[in-house]
Every structure is written in structure tokens, then in C-alpha cells.
Design an enzyme around this catalytic site. Structure first.
Site, short mmCIF file in Angstrom:
data_model
loop_
_atom_site.label_atom_id
_atom_site.label_comp_id
_atom_site.label_asym_id
_atom_site.label_seq_id
_atom_site.Cartn_x
_atom_site.Cartn_y
_atom_site.Cartn_z
N THR A 1 29.45 51.90 44.15
CA THR A 1 29.12 52.25 42.79
C THR A 1 27.70 52.81 42.71
O THR A 1 26.90 52.60 43.62
CB THR A 1 29.29 51.04 41.83
OG1 THR A 1 29.49 51.53 40.50
CG2 THR A 1 28.09 50.12 41.84
N CYS A 18 22.47 49.88 34.55
CA CYS A 18 23.56 48.90 34.64
C CYS A 18 23.31 47.94 35.80
O CYS A 18 22.52 48.23 36.69
CB CYS A 18 24.89 49.59 34.91
SG CYS A 18 25.61 50.42 33.48
N HIS A 39 30.64 46.21 37.30
CA HIS A 39 29.58 47.16 36.96
C HIS A 39 29.52 47.18 35.45
O HIS A 39 30.46 47.61 34.79
CB HIS A 39 29.97 48.54 37.54
CG HIS A 39 28.98 49.63 37.21
ND1 HIS A 39 28.82 50.73 38.02
CD2 HIS A 39 28.13 49.80 36.18
CE1 HIS A 39 27.89 51.53 37.49
NE2 HIS A 39 27.47 50.98 36.37
#
Lengths: 215, 120
Positions: free
Chosen positions: A56, A61, A78
Site C-alpha cells: 500500500t 493515512c 489502510h
């Protein structure tokens, strides 16, 4: 090796998330790591007992990598706390509930795959201050993930949190290993756009909790 | 005397959030971390409502509903399931076990209180 492995459910991703957590993880074959890779976007998670890599890209985030080293299952989520109006209490609580739910979706999937709650360990990444001018959502995310893990008694084995640059994270659930690549600011327009649109999506669906009374 | 609600969830974060919402609204709150602990906590108590998660160690929420329904003193106590599970088959199991209602996480406090007041 843990027993009952053959009866384990298939690796699972975002499909179990409520409507405000959207999208689907997409898989590809990673030539460099010579194994199948699953890429997750904001609001998604993926859990697996296979020897693959979960990838990711994080701006402000955070991603929590959770694993049970004995059962050899692991997964990553996430997410970001929807803290848009921090001065208003209900928003803070909504944010925390959202974060707790994002963690719980992943944990439940791991338990379903044979993990045990008391064997779970975590690694946490992200929470950068990459949005200039915007309030520091990254630090809120960091605070949340640390507090949550501590409160749940899940040891935080490693972390790479904060800072100004986005990251690309590779998590290998079988070994528990994580590789972090720092990205250049100049190339992260897409990351920012994705995070902002995710944030808007979450804010729009904030009262989406689904209720049914059996009569 | 206020009404007493037993909340059952293996996540202490979640118990705290649910507890906060209910206490603010004037309810007495008891907590348990799984189904077995919930059965122990419920023993001898006059409960107005039970709110339970599904996925928990030792004893899950669906089994807890069945076990409570098997006891005469809890046969008609409202039991709400508060869970990340939103699948129809799981809901059906909850309904068959005797649950009163089903709420999918994350919950909004207003909605939770609204449902609580409806079933009380």
C-alpha cells in the site's frame, strides 16, 4: 504447523466492509519479490494465510499490519480518521469509532483464519504530514493507532510513523517482515487526491450504520 | 434506580465507546469481554438489555444469545447484536438464536440510543 489449515477460508479483502469503506484490493504478480501481491487502497483491508505480499501507499493515512506468528496469518488495513471538524465532540467520537471499526474488520478476518487474539502482534506505518495547509490529520491517525493497540493489548513490534514524506509499504505476512520505501513529495499528487476523496467519502456516509430489528 | 445494560465485546476500546454513550444517556453499564464472562456477569442481575458483539474468544455472541434465551430470567430480555458482521446468513443465525435486533459497526451514538430506547 498449526492444525486445520486446509479448512481455512480464502484470503479476504474489502468486500466485508460497510458501504463507506469501498473498493476492492487488486492483485498482481510481483516480479521483484517473486510472489503474488495484493495492493490495498484507503478504506480497504486484506487478510491472508498465503505467502504473499500486501502493498500500500500511505500519505497521512495509517496502515496497521497485524499477524499471528504461530498461525502464520496476517493482514493489513489502510485508513484515516475522519477528523474534519476537530472542535466538535461528536466528530471526535465518530472518528474514533470509525478507526476502531477499521481495526476490528481486520482482526475479525484474522481470527476467522485461525489467528488467536492474544497472539496478535502489530506493526504500524504512515501518518505523515503530507498535506500542506491541511490540519495535521496524520498525527491524529498515529495517536489513534498507538492508543488502540495499547488498549487492546496488541504489542507494537515496529513502526515507521510521522514525517513529511509518503511511504510505500510491503508486508510479508508469513515472515512478518515489512519493507518501507520513502517516496518523493513530487510524485504524490495521486496519493493526496486518493486520500482526500476517501476522506470525503467517509464524511458523506457517516450516519450509515445499518440497523435491523427482528420482530 | 437506572436501567442496567450489559455490554459484551472483546475489544476494550469498543466497550469503552459503547459504555460512554450509554452512561451519558443515564444507564447503568456492566461489561464483559466474551460470552462466558457475560453469562457470569448476568447471573443474578436484573438486566434491562444486553448488547453483544459476535466474534469473541471462548464464546461468541450468537451462542451467548442462545444461552441467555435458555434461562427463564432472560427469555424476554432485549438483546441487541452490535457487530462488524453484516452478512444475511449471520443475521439469520442471530434472529434464530433469539436476538432482538442487529446493528452494524461503526455505530452512531444517536442511532444506538434510538434503537436502545425502541427495544426497552
Amino acid at each position: 504447523m498449526s492444525p486445520g489449515r486446509s479448512s481455512r477460508p480464502e484470503p479476504a479483502h474489502g468486500s466485508r466492509m460497510p458501504s463507506f469503506m469501498r473498493g476492492k484490493a487488486s492483485s498482481y504478480f510481483d516480479r521483484h519479490f517473486q510472489r503474488s501481491a495484493m495492493k490495498i487502497l484507503p478504506g480497504e483491508f486484506y487478510a491472508t494465510h498465503r505467502d504473499e505480499v500486501i502493498v500500500t501507499v500511505l500519505g497521512s493515512c495509517v496502515a496497521a499490519c497485524l499477524m499471528d506468528p504461530v498461525a502464520m496469518v496476517g493482514g493489513m488495513n489502510h485508513f484515516m480518521l475522519p477528523l474534519s471538524r476537530r472542535d466538535q465532540d461528536p466528530d471526535v467520537f465518530f472518528a474514533a469509532r470509525y478507526g476502531a471499526a477499521a481495526m476490528e474488520y481486520l482482526i475479525n478476518e484474522l481470527l476467522r483464519m485461525g489467528a488467536q487474539r492474544d497472539r496478535l502482534v502489530a506493526k504500524a506505518f504512515g501518518g505523515g504530514k503530507v498535506m500542506e495547509g491541511l490540519s495535521d490529520v496524520g498525527s491524529q491517525n498515529i495517536l489513534f493507532v498507538r492508543t488502540y493497540l495499547q488498549q487492546e493489548g496488541i504489542p507494537l513490534w515496529a513502526e515507521d510513523l510521522g514525517g513529511a514524506r509518503p511511504r510505500k509499504v510491503y508486508f510479508f505476512p508469513h515472515s512478518g517482515q515489512v519493507l518501507v520505501k520513502r517516496l518523493e513529495q513530487a510524485h504524490n499528487r495521486t496519493i493526496l487526491e486518493r486520500e482526500v476523496s476517501y476522506l470525503e467519502h467517509v464524511a458523506l456516509n457517516r450516519d450509515g450504520s445499518d440497523v435491523e430489528l427482528f420482530t | 434506580m437506572g436501567k442496567t445494560i450489559l455490554t459484551v465485546d472483546d475489544s476494550s476500546t469498543m466497550r469503552q465507546m459503547i459504555g460512554f454513550t450509554l452512561k451519558e444517556a443515564g444507564f447503568e453499564v456492566l461489561e464483559a469481554g466474551d460470552g462466558l464472562e457475560a453469562l457470569e456477569r448476568a447471573r443474578g442481575q436484573k438486566l434491562s438489555l444486553v448488547i453483544t458483539d459476535v466474534n469473541m474468544p471462548r464464546m461468541d455472541g450468537i451462542t451467548l444469545v442462545q444461552r441467555l434465551r435458555a434461562q427463564p430470567e432472560f427469555r424476554f430480555t432485549p438483546i441487541l447484536v452490535l457487530t462488524t458482521e453484516s452478512g444475511l446468513d449471520m443475521k439469520q443465525k442471530g434472529k434464530e438464536a433469539g436476538a432482538t435486533g442487529w446493528i452494524v459497526k461503526p455505530f452512531s451514538p444517536e442511532k444506538l440510543l434510538d434503537v436502545v430506547n425502541k427495544v426497552l
